[in-house]
Write a protein that holds these residues in place. Structure first.
Motif, PDB file in Angstrom:
ATOM      1  N   MET A  59       0.848  -1.169   0.000  1.00  0.00           N
ATOM      2  CA  MET A  59       0.000   0.000   0.000  1.00  0.00           C
ATOM      3  C   MET A  59       0.893   1.231   0.000  1.00  0.00           C
ATOM      4  O   MET A  59       1.813   1.352   0.806  1.00  0.00           O
ATOM      5  CB  MET A  59      -0.894  -0.062   1.228  1.00  0.00           C
ATOM      6  N   ASP A  60       0.615   2.143  -0.885  1.00  0.00           N
ATOM      7  CA  ASP A  60       1.438   3.341  -1.022  1.00  0.00           C
ATOM      8  C   ASP A  60       0.764   4.596  -0.486  1.00  0.00           C
ATOM      9  O   ASP A  60       1.341   5.679  -0.548  1.00  0.00           O
ATOM     10  CB  ASP A  60       1.812   3.558  -2.489  1.00  0.00           C
ATOM     11  N   ASP A  61      -0.456   4.463   0.034  1.00  0.00           N
ATOM     12  CA  ASP A  61      -1.154   5.628   0.567  1.00  0.00           C
ATOM     13  C   ASP A  61      -0.433   6.134   1.806  1.00  0.00           C
ATOM     14  O   ASP A  61       0.188   5.362   2.537  1.00  0.00           O
ATOM     15  CB  ASP A  61      -2.590   5.266   0.947  1.00  0.00           C
ATOM     16  N   PRO A  62      -0.502   7.436   2.068  1.00  0.00           N
ATOM     17  CA  PRO A  62       0.100   7.958   3.303  1.00  0.00           C
ATOM     18  C   PRO A  62      -0.591   7.379   4.545  1.00  0.00           C
ATOM     19  O   PRO A  62      -1.762   7.012   4.502  1.00  0.00           O
ATOM     20  CB  PRO A  62      -0.112   9.468   3.215  1.00  0.00           C
ATOM     21  N   VAL A  63       0.145   7.338   5.616  1.00  0.00           N
ATOM     22  CA  VAL A  63      -0.404   6.852   6.883  1.00  0.00           C
ATOM     23  C   VAL A  63      -1.428   7.872   7.374  1.00  0.00           C
ATOM     24  O   VAL A  63      -1.127   9.067   7.450  1.00  0.00           O
ATOM     25  CB  VAL A  63       0.721   6.682   7.926  1.00  0.00           C
ATOM     26  N   PRO A  64      -2.629   7.423   7.695  1.00  0.00           N
ATOM     27  CA  PRO A  64      -3.649   8.371   8.172  1.00  0.00           C
ATOM     28  C   PRO A  64      -3.214   9.051   9.473  1.00  0.00           C
ATOM     29  O   PRO A  64      -2.591   8.430  10.345  1.00  0.00           O
ATOM     30  CB  PRO A  64      -4.877   7.490   8.423  1.00  0.00           C
ATOM     31  N   ASP A  65      -3.556  10.304   9.597  1.00  0.00           N
ATOM     32  CA  ASP A  65      -3.227  11.072  10.806  1.00  0.00           C
ATOM     33  C   ASP A  65      -3.803  10.416  12.058  1.00  0.00           C
ATOM     34  O   ASP A  65      -3.174  10.440  13.113  1.00  0.00           O
ATOM     35  CB  ASP A  65      -3.735  12.505  10.702  1.00  0.00           C
ATOM     36  N   GLU A  66      -4.996   9.834  11.928  1.00  0.00           N
ATOM     37  CA  GLU A  66      -5.629   9.186  13.079  1.00  0.00           C
ATOM     38  C   GLU A  66      -4.780   8.029  13.593  1.00  0.00           C
ATOM     39  O   GLU A  66      -4.673   7.807  14.799  1.00  0.00           O
ATOM     40  CB  GLU A  66      -7.035   8.683  12.728  1.00  0.00           C
ATOM     41  N   LEU A  67      -4.165   7.276  12.680  1.00  0.00           N
ATOM     42  CA  LEU A  67      -3.316   6.164  13.094  1.00  0.00           C
ATOM     43  C   LEU A  67      -2.065   6.678  13.797  1.00  0.00           C
ATOM     44  O   LEU A  67      -1.671   6.161  14.835  1.00  0.00           O
ATOM     45  CB  LEU A  67      -2.926   5.300  11.894  1.00  0.00           C
ATOM     46  N   ARG A  68      -1.442   7.698  13.231  1.00  0.00           N
ATOM     47  CA  ARG A  68      -0.255   8.278  13.879  1.00  0.00           C
ATOM     48  C   ARG A  68      -0.595   8.797  15.280  1.00  0.00           C
ATOM     49  O   ARG A  68       0.154   8.588  16.223  1.00  0.00           O
ATOM     50  CB  ARG A  68       0.324   9.406  13.035  1.00  0.00           C
ATOM     51  N   THR A  69      -1.735   9.459  15.418  1.00  0.00           N
ATOM     52  CA  THR A  69      -2.150   9.977  16.716  1.00  0.00           C
ATOM     53  C   THR A  69      -2.377   8.838  17.703  1.00  0.00           C
ATOM     54  O   THR A  69      -1.934   8.898  18.853  1.00  0.00           O
ATOM     55  CB  THR A  69      -3.432  10.822  16.568  1.00  0.00           C
ATOM     56  N   THR A  70      -3.045   7.792  17.245  1.00  0.00           N
ATOM     57  CA  THR A  70      -3.289   6.631  18.101  1.00  0.00           C
ATOM     58  C   THR A  70      -1.982   6.003  18.553  1.00  0.00           C
ATOM     59  O   THR A  70      -1.805   5.687  19.735  1.00  0.00           O
ATOM     60  CB  THR A  70      -4.157   5.593  17.365  1.00  0.00           C
ATOM     61  N   LEU A  71      -1.057   5.816  17.647  1.00  0.00           N
ATOM     62  CA  LEU A  71       0.234   5.220  18.000  1.00  0.00           C
ATOM     63  C   LEU A  71       1.021   6.113  18.943  1.00  0.00           C
ATOM     64  O   LEU A  71       1.679   5.619  19.868  1.00  0.00           O
ATOM     65  CB  LEU A  71       1.042   4.914  16.744  1.00  0.00           C
ATOM     66  N   ASP A  72       0.959   7.417  18.732  1.00  0.00           N
ATOM     67  CA  ASP A  72       1.661   8.339  19.640  1.00  0.00           C
ATOM     68  C   ASP A  72       1.153   8.192  21.067  1.00  0.00           C
ATOM     69  O   ASP A  72       1.915   8.301  22.029  1.00  0.00           O
ATOM     70  CB  ASP A  72       1.502   9.787  19.176  1.00  0.00           C
ATOM     71  N   VAL A  73      -0.140   7.933  21.220  1.00  0.00           N
ATOM     72  CA  VAL A  73      -0.737   7.787  22.545  1.00  0.00           C
ATOM     73  C   VAL A  73      -0.443   6.413  23.140  1.00  0.00           C
ATOM     74  O   VAL A  73      -0.112   6.293  24.319  1.00  0.00           O
ATOM     75  CB  VAL A  73      -2.263   8.032  22.475  1.00  0.00           C
ATOM     76  N   LEU A  74      -0.556   5.377  22.333  1.00  0.00           N
ATOM     77  CA  LEU A  74      -0.483   4.008  22.845  1.00  0.00           C
ATOM     78  C   LEU A  74       0.921   3.430  22.949  1.00  0.00           C
ATOM     79  O   LEU A  74       1.171   2.564  23.788  1.00  0.00           O
ATOM     80  CB  LEU A  74      -1.341   3.081  21.978  1.00  0.00           C
ATOM     81  N   VAL A  75       1.819   3.866  22.083  1.00  0.00           N
ATOM     82  CA  VAL A  75       3.167   3.285  22.083  1.00  0.00           C
ATOM     83  C   VAL A  75       4.020   4.018  23.113  1.00  0.00           C
ATOM     84  O   VAL A  75       4.435   5.152  22.913  1.00  0.00           O
ATOM     85  CB  VAL A  75       3.799   3.348  20.678  1.00  0.00           C
ATOM     86  N   THR A  76       4.249   3.338  24.220  1.00  0.00           N
ATOM     87  CA  THR A  76       5.014   3.911  25.325  1.00  0.00           C
ATOM     88  C   THR A  76       6.254   3.056  25.575  1.00  0.00           C
ATOM     89  O   THR A  76       6.387   1.959  25.026  1.00  0.00           O
ATOM     90  CB  THR A  76       4.163   3.932  26.600  1.00  0.00           C
ATOM     91  N   ASP A  77       7.131   3.544  26.425  1.00  0.00           N
ATOM     92  CA  ASP A  77       8.303   2.744  26.815  1.00  0.00           C
ATOM     93  C   ASP A  77       7.869   1.447  27.493  1.00  0.00           C
ATOM     94  O   ASP A  77       8.491   0.404  27.300  1.00  0.00           O
ATOM     95  CB  ASP A  77       9.215   3.544  27.740  1.00  0.00           C
ATOM     96  N   ASP A  78       6.799   1.512  28.284  1.00  0.00           N
ATOM     97  CA  ASP A  78       6.293   0.301  28.941  1.00  0.00           C
ATOM     98  C   ASP A  78       5.841  -0.738  27.918  1.00  0.00           C
ATOM     99  O   ASP A  78       6.132  -1.927  28.055  1.00  0.00           O
ATOM    100  CB  ASP A  78       5.133   0.625  29.881  1.00  0.00           C
ATOM    101  N   LEU A  79       5.124  -0.300  26.891  1.00  0.00           N
ATOM    102  CA  LEU A  79       4.683  -1.226  25.847  1.00  0.00           C
ATOM    103  C   LEU A  79       5.880  -1.809  25.117  1.00  0.00           C
ATOM    104  O   LEU A  79       5.938  -3.011  24.857  1.00  0.00           O
ATOM    105  CB  LEU A  79       3.740  -0.532  24.866  1.00  0.00           C
ATOM    106  N   ALA A  80       6.842  -0.973  24.794  1.00  0.00           N
ATOM    107  CA  ALA A  80       8.043  -1.456  24.106  1.00  0.00           C
ATOM    108  C   ALA A  80       8.754  -2.503  24.953  1.00  0.00           C
ATOM    109  O   ALA A  80       9.222  -3.524  24.426  1.00  0.00           O
ATOM    110  CB  ALA A  80       8.974  -0.290  23.794  1.00  0.00           C
TER     111      ALA A  80
END
Length: 64
Positions: free
Chosen positions: A1-22
């Motif tokens: 898929m070559d479409d840009p990453v939706p802003d909503e997905l980036r926002t969700t990942l910014d919130v959910l992906v933490t050092d604890d999750l990593a």
């Protein structure tokens, strides 16, 4: 898929992906294979920012 990453997905990942999750996902084989200390961040950088293998800069991208 070559479409840009939706802003909503980036926002969700910014919130959910933490050092604890990593830390929790560090033992997942495919993430550990990408990088044994920053595998999740490298995986996201490659998936979302077209980073080359070995490049790590997922949180210092230009503002959307």
């Amino acid at each position: 898929m070559d479409d840009p990453v939706p802003d909503e997905l980036r926002t969700t990942l910014d919130v959910l992906v933490t050092d604890d999750l990593a830390h929790l996902l560090a033992d997942v084989p495919w993430i550990a294979h990408v990088d044994d200390t920053k595998g999740l961040a490298r995986t996201l950088d490659q998936m979302l920012n077209d980073a080359q293998p070995g490049v790590l800069d997922p949180w210092n991208r230009p503002p959307v």
